[in-house]
Enzyme design. Sequence first.
Site, PDB file in Angstrom:
ATOM      1  N   GLN A 187      48.036 -38.063 -14.605  1.00 59.80           N
ATOM      2  CA  GLN A 187      46.803 -37.398 -15.571  1.00 59.80           C
ATOM      3  C   GLN A 187      47.349 -35.440 -14.673  1.00 59.80           C
ATOM      4  OE1 GLN A 187      42.778 -38.342 -14.014  1.00 59.80           O
ATOM      5  NE2 GLN A 187      44.159 -39.250 -12.905  1.00 59.80           N
ATOM      6  N   ARG A 188      48.558 -35.718 -13.826  1.00 60.20           N
ATOM      7  CA  ARG A 188      47.992 -34.184 -13.410  1.00 60.20           C
ATOM      8  C   ARG A 188      49.864 -34.787 -13.759  1.00 60.20           C
ATOM      9  NH1 ARG A 188      47.367 -33.705  -7.588  1.00 60.20           N
ATOM     10  NH2 ARG A 188      49.561 -33.792  -7.379  1.00 60.20           N
TER      11      ARG A 188
ATOM     12  N   GLY B 110      48.387 -29.617  -4.980  1.00 61.14           N
ATOM     13  CA  GLY B 110      48.787 -30.159  -6.629  1.00 61.14           C
ATOM     14  C   GLY B 110      49.319 -29.890  -7.764  1.00 61.14           C
TER      15      GLY B 110
ATOM     16  N   HIS C 189      47.218 -40.063 -11.249  1.00 58.85           N
ATOM     17  CA  HIS C 189      48.992 -38.766 -10.664  1.00 58.85           C
ATOM     18  C   HIS C 189      49.658 -38.761 -11.953  1.00 58.85           C
ATOM     19  CE1 HIS C 189      48.653 -38.981  -6.225  1.00 58.85           C
ATOM     20  NE2 HIS C 189      48.634 -38.009  -6.342  1.00 58.85           N
TER      21      HIS C 189
ATOM     22  N   ILE D 222      43.636 -28.756 -11.371  1.00 56.02           N
ATOM     23  CA  ILE D 222      43.993 -30.049 -12.520  1.00 56.02           C
ATOM     24  C   ILE D 222      42.441 -29.935 -12.624  1.00 56.02           C
ATOM     25  CG2 ILE D 222      43.363 -32.075 -10.995  1.00 56.02           C
ATOM     26  CD1 ILE D 222      45.927 -31.090 -14.353  1.00 56.02           C
TER      27      ILE D 222
ATOM     28  N   ARG E 235      37.882 -34.578  -7.059  1.00 55.49           N
ATOM     29  CA  ARG E 235      37.450 -34.430  -5.982  1.00 55.49           C
ATOM     30  C   ARG E 235      35.746 -33.761  -5.336  1.00 55.49           C
ATOM     31  NH1 ARG E 235      40.687 -34.119  -1.384  1.00 55.49           N
ATOM     32  NH2 ARG E 235      42.361 -33.524  -2.421  1.00 55.49           N
TER      33      ARG E 235
END
Length: 359
Positions: free
Chosen positions: A280-281, A10, A278, A126, A171
């Site tokens: 956040q990324r 990611g 996403h 992340i 996760r």
Amino acid sequence: MKVGMLTGGGDCPGLNAVIRAVVRKGTFHYQDNFVGFLEGWRGLVEDKNMPLDLAAVAGILPRGGTILRTSRTNPSKRPDGIDRCMATLENHKIDALIAIGGDDTLSVAQKLHERGVKVVGIPKTIDNDLAGTDFTFGFDTAVSVVCEAIDRVHTTAEAHNRVMVVEVMGRDAGWIAMYSGIAGGADVILIPERPFDVDKVAESIRQRHERGRYFSIVVVAEGAKFSADTDPSRGAPVLQDMDKDEFGHAKLGGIGNILAREIEKRTGFEARSVVLGHIQRGGSPSAFDRVLATRYGIGAIDMVHRGEFGCMAALRSNKIVSIPLRDAIARNRTVDDEIIQVAEGILDSTASDKEAVRR
Ligand code: F6P
């Protein structure tokens, strides 16, 4: 030297800052040449590449994403995948490879190292859960994004007398939930490391509202689980669907929605959930992440020239050091007790509220 570089897994803010630092120091100080392999390990399996020189990295410091693009390609899952990676490196006469990625990407780097490839790793996730390093770049940016979202959710929760559940990435480890929850003043923080009892969560919110508060903020990591002790039908993370990526990871997502429903059912307080996903990324890295990413990049190219192969650049006590790749991929780095105690310490709560954070 001729150095190859790739970004796998990611994305996260700061990848371009790492690439830029490696190329600039390698060019200015060591007269290196670079080849960028595209889309993670796919670039080596299929020989997809781009020239990587000073012009290619000009202006990329503040840009999110990665100019090398990325994927979750696992060469070990393809026929002759590892051999094809080796052949591509040989065709390009690559002297050393820098792999920027999390435990999946770095586990492939370790395999290549065992086959004789001169490889150096740079930690990237992340989720901030890679062992052996104190912080990964991108995490600080993600926490700021979530914190801002929590601040925004706060005002609407307050206006509507609602419980707002904010679902964030994480996760296997709850670093983003924990840091953003503390920074955003969340009332309950739920993390994968501590399966939770939904009755206790609801009770802590009910008690808070009894003390005169009329809204609450819950931050939950996507990988948080209902405790199997209290609900044997659960105890596993909530999945978006049954698909798995090439490293065997399922797509997580949906715990926030379920939790909001369960809290509403138990307390009678209106509840809503928000999934930040996403967002956040994406976007530009924070100043902290730009500096950290640059330090990792400089550390890695120096390691290449010191011959520290099979190793990863790591941040330890605010120094960049070199550690064996196998140590970094051996386990996840979960949220430590000290930071959990910080969260418990600032709660305006009774002991049972704290139980909600803890379990
Ligand atoms: O591994 C980092 C991560 O951001 C996890 O927090 C999340 O579960 C996953 O990646 C999402 O992956 P993708 O971008 O493939 O949907």
